[in-house]
Scaffold this motif. Structure first.
Motif, short mmCIF file in Angstrom:
data_model
loop_
_atom_site.label_atom_id
_atom_site.label_comp_id
_atom_site.label_asym_id
_atom_site.label_seq_id
_atom_site.Cartn_x
_atom_site.Cartn_y
_atom_site.Cartn_z
N GLU A 20 40.31 33.37 36.15
CA GLU A 20 39.87 34.76 36.39
C GLU A 20 39.75 35.04 37.89
O GLU A 20 40.22 36.07 38.38
CB GLU A 20 38.53 35.01 35.69
CG GLU A 20 38.03 36.43 35.84
CD GLU A 20 36.71 36.65 35.12
OE1 GLU A 20 36.41 37.81 34.79
OE2 GLU A 20 35.99 35.66 34.90
N TRP A 56 41.17 33.66 40.45
CA TRP A 56 42.45 33.63 41.17
C TRP A 56 43.53 34.46 40.47
O TRP A 56 44.69 34.46 40.91
CB TRP A 56 42.93 32.19 41.31
CG TRP A 56 42.14 31.36 42.28
CD1 TRP A 56 40.97 30.70 42.03
CD2 TRP A 56 42.46 31.11 43.65
NE1 TRP A 56 40.54 30.05 43.16
CE2 TRP A 56 41.43 30.28 44.17
CE3 TRP A 56 43.51 31.50 44.49
CZ2 TRP A 56 41.44 29.84 45.51
CZ3 TRP A 56 43.51 31.06 45.80
CH2 TRP A 56 42.49 30.25 46.30
N SER A 57 43.19 35.13 39.37
CA SER A 57 44.15 35.93 38.59
C SER A 57 45.37 35.11 38.15
O SER A 57 46.50 35.59 38.11
CB SER A 57 44.63 37.15 39.40
OG SER A 57 43.56 37.98 39.75
N ASN A 60 44.13 36.06 30.89
CA ASN A 60 44.97 35.17 31.72
C ASN A 60 45.88 34.29 30.88
O ASN A 60 46.76 33.62 31.44
CB ASN A 60 44.09 34.27 32.59
CG ASN A 60 43.24 35.04 33.57
OD1 ASN A 60 42.23 35.63 33.18
ND2 ASN A 60 43.64 35.08 34.83
N LYS A 64 37.52 30.05 46.43
CA LYS A 64 37.78 31.44 46.06
C LYS A 64 38.92 31.99 46.92
O LYS A 64 39.05 31.62 48.09
CB LYS A 64 36.54 32.31 46.25
CG LYS A 64 35.28 31.79 45.58
CD LYS A 64 35.39 31.75 44.07
CE LYS A 64 34.12 31.20 43.43
NZ LYS A 64 34.25 31.03 41.96
N PRO A 65 39.75 32.89 46.37
CA PRO A 65 40.82 33.48 47.17
C PRO A 65 40.25 34.39 48.26
O PRO A 65 39.22 35.04 48.07
CB PRO A 65 41.64 34.26 46.15
CG PRO A 65 40.69 34.55 45.03
CD PRO A 65 39.73 33.39 44.98
N SER A 105 41.60 37.09 49.38
CA SER A 105 41.83 38.49 48.99
C SER A 105 42.48 38.49 47.62
O SER A 105 42.81 37.43 47.07
CB SER A 105 42.73 39.19 50.01
OG SER A 105 43.97 38.52 50.12
N GLU A 106 42.69 39.65 47.07
CA GLU A 106 43.31 39.72 45.74
C GLU A 106 44.72 39.13 45.81
O GLU A 106 45.53 39.54 46.65
CB GLU A 106 43.38 41.15 45.23
CG GLU A 106 43.93 41.21 43.80
CD GLU A 106 43.95 42.62 43.23
OE1 GLU A 106 43.39 42.79 42.15
OE2 GLU A 106 44.52 43.51 43.89
N PRO A 107 45.02 38.17 44.95
CA PRO A 107 46.35 37.54 44.99
C PRO A 107 47.47 38.54 44.72
O PRO A 107 47.30 39.50 43.94
CB PRO A 107 46.27 36.49 43.87
CG PRO A 107 44.80 36.22 43.71
CD PRO A 107 44.13 37.52 43.98
N ALA A 153 48.52 39.25 41.03
CA ALA A 153 47.49 39.67 40.07
C ALA A 153 48.01 40.65 39.03
O ALA A 153 47.61 40.59 37.86
CB ALA A 153 46.31 40.27 40.82
#
Length: 549
Positions: A222, A224-225, A244, A329-330, A332-334, A337
């Motif tokens: 979740e 890391w999408s 996912n 944690k990433p 930013s949004e991968p 996604a």
């Protein structure tokens, strides 16, 4: 001063063993005598192959070695089917075999077998005890070997005189589990690769998972999408309705999922070996040099680079790896996604059963009914055969500890596994799926379910053929049928003859009420589905396969 038999039981108790599965034999009577005064529950089975498969299921669902006792010669060789499953599936199991007395060895004595040679290629370690005072040492080592690195089966041969000898031996000190953990450098490397990736994909497999690890993996996916697939018959490692989840990486893979894996620029393989079946004969992930950047996480260093050369090899158990990586944690949004939900949608479409098919019984509606009726913690077991496609493709596993099926593709597993699962978890619904050929390989363990009042439900999909072999036969040698037809008993009557409950389903509308009556009976039950042999797969008939359609 204790007998060798007492030392065996003492060592098992010291390691927390609460039950064993066996077929009795005169070669280990001293152990049986010691079990008489033990708190260990003894489950007597009807054939050694079934007993070993029960021990395998125990190890599969608990992570602790299943314990099996069999007698020498034919008892041991019968059990080999379960040992092979445990080896290929990485399941902790310890098989104790009664052996001829030491003075009679090397004379081809009654039922004598050299177990080091016989089990040498299908067990993780094989040993014969020649000094009763070393029994605590060997049993402790057996637990360590069976559970460490890549788990697997251990075989201990017990010469009869070792069990009756009275010796002084040290008290047992239980083995200390060894956890392999990832280093920060490897986690940094993975994080860097993810930051550069455009199309990553995660495949979960193997053993040494637990409920907490599965929950952590879901949180990682979740955060890391990440799209996640489960290796062949390891589907309980990820909630199928979580956004996912992309599907099972096994036999008859969703073509859209296969394309996504082939086109991935980064594959994260956690816990599994990615053998012939999940790799689609080493085409999804080419051996030895994958097209994708590969990060392979495995508890056994010997598996890293054995088949595939990874870009990053992480020697860690799945549970230790996800515990460590969950803290990352990433930034930013991968970038990928938006693609992950599309793969989940493709899975949902792929796992929706068809409503029609040849013959009066339609498996699609039956699977739909079971999906609505079965609780999330229901345990499903099966052996091997085309019938299993209906379970693996259309049942949506939600929780860890709900699947027991051999990745080795061994027939005859479902019924004994269901017996062990119900005995372990009596409060949970346990359903075994079996083909007619599959059931009759170890169907006698239905008697074990009756003996111990274990109300399993066995769904026997009866099409009167060895279906998988017939399918291949018709495809490769159309119209030249040989050795694949079966004449079966009335399975419902067979269930009643054993003392259980039996039902026969000859049209789709019969199933729901038959299944409910079976559950309500409070007895071990067989629900026989009489399926048209034309309905050989969810999407193709036997005639279409024969005609290359």
């Amino acid at each position: 001063m204790k007998t060798g038999g007492q030392l065996i039981v003492d060592a098992l108790e010291a390691h927390g063993t609460d039950r064993i599965y066996c077929v009795p034999g005169e070669s280990y009577l001293a152990v049986l005598d010691a079990l008489h005064d033990s708190t260990i529950r003894t489950i007597v089975c009807r054939q050694e192959g079934g007993a070993a498969m029960m021990a395998d299921c125990h190890g599969r669902l608990t992570g602790k070695p299943g314990i099996c006792f069999v007698t020498r010669g034919p008892g041991a060789t019968n059990a080999s089917a379960g040992i092979h499953i445990a080896m290929q599936d990485s399941i902790p199991l310890i098989l104790f075999i009664g052996q001829v007395a030491s003075h009679a060895k090397e004379r081809e004595a009654f039922q004598e077998v050299d177990y080091k040679r016989f089990f040498g290629d299908i067990a993780k370690w094989v040993v014969e005890i020649d000094d009763a005072s070393r029994i605590p040492e060997f049993v402790t080592r057996a637990f360590a070997v069976a559970t460490s690195g890549r788990p697997g089966p251990v075989v201990i041969s017990l010469p009869e005189d070792m069990l009756t000898s009275v010796v002084e031996a040290p008290a047992v000190l239980p083995h200390t589990p060894v956890e392999t953990r990832p280093g920060e450098a490897e986690l940094d490397a993975l994080e860097t690769l993810l930051a550069k990736s455009i199309r990553p994909f995660v495949i979960l497999g193997g053993t040494r998972w637990d409920t907490e690890a599965v929950a952590r993996m879901r949180a990682i996916a979740e955060g890391w999408s990440l799209p996640v697939g489960c290796s062949f018959r390891r589907q309980m490692l990820f909630d199928h309705l979580y956004p996912n989840y992309a599907g099972d990486v096994g036999i008859g893979i969703n073509p859209k999922l296969a394309t996504a894996i082939k086109q991935a620029d980064l594959l994260l393989l956690i816990g599994g070996r990615m053998g012939e079946m999940p790799s689609s004969d080493y085409t999804l992930l080419k051996s030895p040099y994958p097209d994708q950047t590969l990060v392979h996480v495995h508890a056994d260093a010997g598996e890293l680079g054995r088949v595939y050369r990874p870009t990053v090899a992480i020697n860690a158990s799945p549970s230790a790896f996800v515990e460590a990586f969950a803290r990352r944690k990433p930034a930013s949004e991968p970038v990928w996604a938006a693609e992950t939900p599309k793969l989940h949608a493709a899975y949902l479409e792929w796992s929706t059963p068809p409503e029609s098919g040849p013959g009066p019984v339609q498996m699609g509606p039956i699977m739909n009914y079971l999906e609505k009726m079965l609780p999330e913690d229901a345990i499903l077991t099966n052996g091997a055969g085309n019938y299993a496609t209906w379970v693996h493709r259309f049942h949506r596993f939600r929780r860890f500890g709900t699947q027991a099926a051999p990745t080795s593709g061994s027939m005859g597993y479902g019924t004994p596994a269901a017996v062990a699962a119900k005995e372990l978890f009596p409060e949970r619904t346990v359903v075994a799926f079996a083909g007619d050929g599959c059931f009759l390989m170890n169907g006698q363990e239905f008697a074990t379910a009756v003996q111990y009042d274990l109300p399993i439900v066995v769904v026997v999909v009866n099409n009167g053929i060895y279906g998988t072999i017939r399918m291949h036969q018709e495809r490769e040698y159309p119209g030249r049928v040989v050795a694949t037809d079966l004449k079966n008993p009335d399975f419902a009557s067979l269930a009643r003859a054993y003392g259980g409950h039996g039902e026969t389903v000859e049209k789709t509308s019969d199933f729901a009420s038959a299944f409910e009556r079976a559950r309500a009976s409070g007895k071990p039950s067989i629900v026989e589905i009489r399926l048209d042999p034309e309905a050989i797969t969810p999407t193709r008939t036997m005639t279409q396969i024969r005609n290359k359609g």
